[in-house]
Design a protein around this motif. Structure first.
Motif, PDB file in Angstrom:
ATOM      1  N   PHE A 186      44.694 -28.813  36.181  1.00 53.83           N
ATOM      2  CA  PHE A 186      43.612 -27.834  36.017  1.00 53.83           C
ATOM      3  C   PHE A 186      43.403 -27.489  34.553  1.00 53.83           C
ATOM      4  CE2 PHE A 186      41.718 -23.609  35.914  1.00 53.83           C
ATOM      5  CZ  PHE A 186      40.696 -23.750  36.839  1.00 53.83           C
ATOM      6  N   ALA A 187      44.488 -27.373  33.790  1.00 53.90           N
ATOM      7  CA  ALA A 187      44.370 -27.043  32.368  1.00 53.90           C
ATOM      8  C   ALA A 187      43.559 -28.090  31.620  1.00 53.90           C
ATOM      9  CB  ALA A 187      45.766 -26.910  31.750  1.00 53.90           C
ATOM     10  N   ILE A 188      43.776 -29.348  31.954  1.00 58.16           N
ATOM     11  CA  ILE A 188      43.044 -30.433  31.291  1.00 58.16           C
ATOM     12  C   ILE A 188      41.650 -30.593  31.891  1.00 58.16           C
ATOM     13  CG2 ILE A 188      43.056 -32.900  30.753  1.00 58.16           C
ATOM     14  CD1 ILE A 188      46.149 -32.730  31.102  1.00 58.16           C
ATOM     15  N   GLY A 189      41.567 -30.598  33.222  1.00 53.90           N
ATOM     16  CA  GLY A 189      40.294 -30.841  33.903  1.00 53.90           C
ATOM     17  C   GLY A 189      39.270 -29.765  33.654  1.00 53.90           C
ATOM     18  N   ALA A 190      39.685 -28.493  33.645  1.00 50.07           N
ATOM     19  CA  ALA A 190      38.740 -27.395  33.453  1.00 50.07           C
ATOM     20  C   ALA A 190      38.116 -27.448  32.064  1.00 50.07           C
ATOM     21  CB  ALA A 190      39.445 -26.058  33.654  1.00 50.07           C
TER      22      ALA A 190
END
Length: 318
Positions: A186-190
Motif C-alpha cells: 500500500f505504501a508503494i502503490g498508493a
C-alpha cells in the motif's frame, strides 16, 4: 503485427547492452575496489595490488567488461566477495520477494487509480472530482518510505493489527505472508496511484469529447456501455504508457521500502552489498532488476499492439 513485436523485442537488446556498460563503468569508478573491499584494514598496498592482479582488476576496462557480459550470458553473475555465495543464488532467493511486493503494489495502485480516474472523468468538476484531485496531489507529494513509516506507526505500534517488519513465504503461510505485505504494497502503490489516476481522468475526458462518443449518446446508448465499450478502451494507450513508466520508479520505491519494512528483497541486498563493497553482488542484482524492467516495458509495448493494432501499421509506415 508479428513483425512489429519482433522489432520491439530486438530493440531491447541494445538497451540492455547500454545499461550493462553504464553499470559496469559506475561500479568501477566508485571509491575503492573489490580487492580493497576484501582486504584487511591493516593490509599493505603491496598485498592489495597482488589481490588486484589475482582478481584481474588490472586488466583493461573493456576486457573485464566483456568477460563479465560473457559470464552473465551463461547464467554466471559471479560470487560474493564476503561469503563466496554465487550471485545467482542470491537473486533466486531475493527476487521473488521484490517481485511479490512490486506486483501487489501495482495491484493496489490500479485498484485505486482506475476507478478513481473513471469516476472523476464521469463526474467532471463535481465534489468527487475535486476530492480525487486533492488526494492525487497528496499522493504525488508523499514519498513511499514516509507513508510506510506512518503505516507502521498507526497499524503496528498503535493498533497492533499488522506486523511491522519481516517476511514469511506465501507457500509457508499465505495469511501471514499477506499480513506482512499489505503495508509495503500500500505504501508503494498508493504513491503511484495518484499519477495513474490523473492520467486516466485526462485520457478519458479527451475521449469523451470525441464526435463518435457524442453520436453514441445521441443514439441512446446507455452510459455504462459508452464508457466501458467505447471510451475506456480508446483511452487505455496513454494510461498504459504511464503505468509502464511507473514500473521502474515503483521498483525504486520497493528498494527503499524493503529497508523500512526489513524485507529480504533485492533492494535491501543491493544497499547492503554496496555499503560492504561487495560489487559482484551489487552488479548482478542491479542488472537482474534492469532486465526485468526492460522485459516489462517490452511486454507493455506488445500489449499496445494488441489493444490498438493501428500502432503496428503506423510504425511500419514510419
Amino acid at each position: 503485427m508479428i513483425t512489429h513485436i519482433i522489432r520491439k523485442i530486438l530493440a531491447a537488446i541494445p538497451i540492455l547492452i547500454v545499461v550493462s556498460l553504464i553499470l559496469f563503468f559506475l561500479m568501477n569508478i566508485l571509491p575503492g575496489d573489490a580487492a580493497s573491499g576484501i582486504a584487511n584494514i591493516d593490509a599493505g598496498e603491496e598485498y592489495i595490488n597482488k589481490l588486484r592482479e589475482e582478481m584481474g582488476l588490472n586488466r583493461p576496462f573493456l576486457v573485464r567488461y566483456a568477460d563479465w557480459v560473457k559470464s552473465m550470458l551463461t547464467g554466471d553473475f559471479g560470487k560474493s566477495l564476503i561469503n563466496g555465495q554465487p550471485v545467482r543464488e542470491k537473486i533466486a532467493l531475493r527476487l521473488p520477494v521484490t517481485l511479490e511486493i512490486t506486483f501487489l503494489a501495482m495491484v493496489v495502485s490500479l485498484l485505486i487509480a482506475l476507478p478513481a480516474g473513471i469516476i472523476s472523468a464521469i463526474r467532471r468538476n463535481s465534489p468527487l472530482d475535486m476530492a480525487g484531485s486533492i488526494l492525487s496531489m497528496i499522493g504525488v507529494a508523499m514519498p513511499p518510505f514516509w507513508l510506510g513509516m506512518l503505516l507502521i506507526l498507526v497499524f503496528s505500534v498503535n493498533l497492533r493489527w499488522l506486523p511491522a517488519s519481516g517476511f514469511v513465504s506465501f507457500f509457508e503461510s499465505p495469511l501471514e505472508n499477506l499480513s506482512r505485505m499489505i503495508m509495503p504494497a500500500f505504501a508503494i502503490g498508493a504513491a503511484f496511484a495518484a499519477t495513474v489516476m490523473r492520467q486516466t481522468r485526462s485520457a478519458l475526458l479527451e475521449v469523451l469529447d470525441q464526435d463518435y462518443i457524442v453520436t453514441a449518446k445521441a443514439k441512446g446508448l446507455k452510459g455504462s456501455v459508452i464508457i466501458w465499450k467505447h471510451a475506456l478502451r480508446n483511452s487505455l494507450i496513454p494510461v498504459i504508457t504511464v503505468i509502464a513508466m511507473q514500473v521502474g520508479r515503483m521498483i525504486g520505491g520497493v528498494v527503499v521500502c524493503e529497508t523500512v519494512f526489513a524485507m529480504p528483497g533485492i533492494g535491501r541486498e543491493i544497499v547492503d552489498s554496496i555499503l560492504s563493497r561487495d560489487y559482484p553482488v551489487a552488479m548482478g542484482l542491479i542488472m537482474s532488476v534492469a532486465i526485468i524492467v526492460v522485459f516489462i516495458n517490452t511486454f507493455i509495448d506488445v500489449v499496445y499492439v494488441i489493444i490498438d493494432p493501428r500502432i503496428s501499421h503506423n510504425s511500419t509506415a514510419g
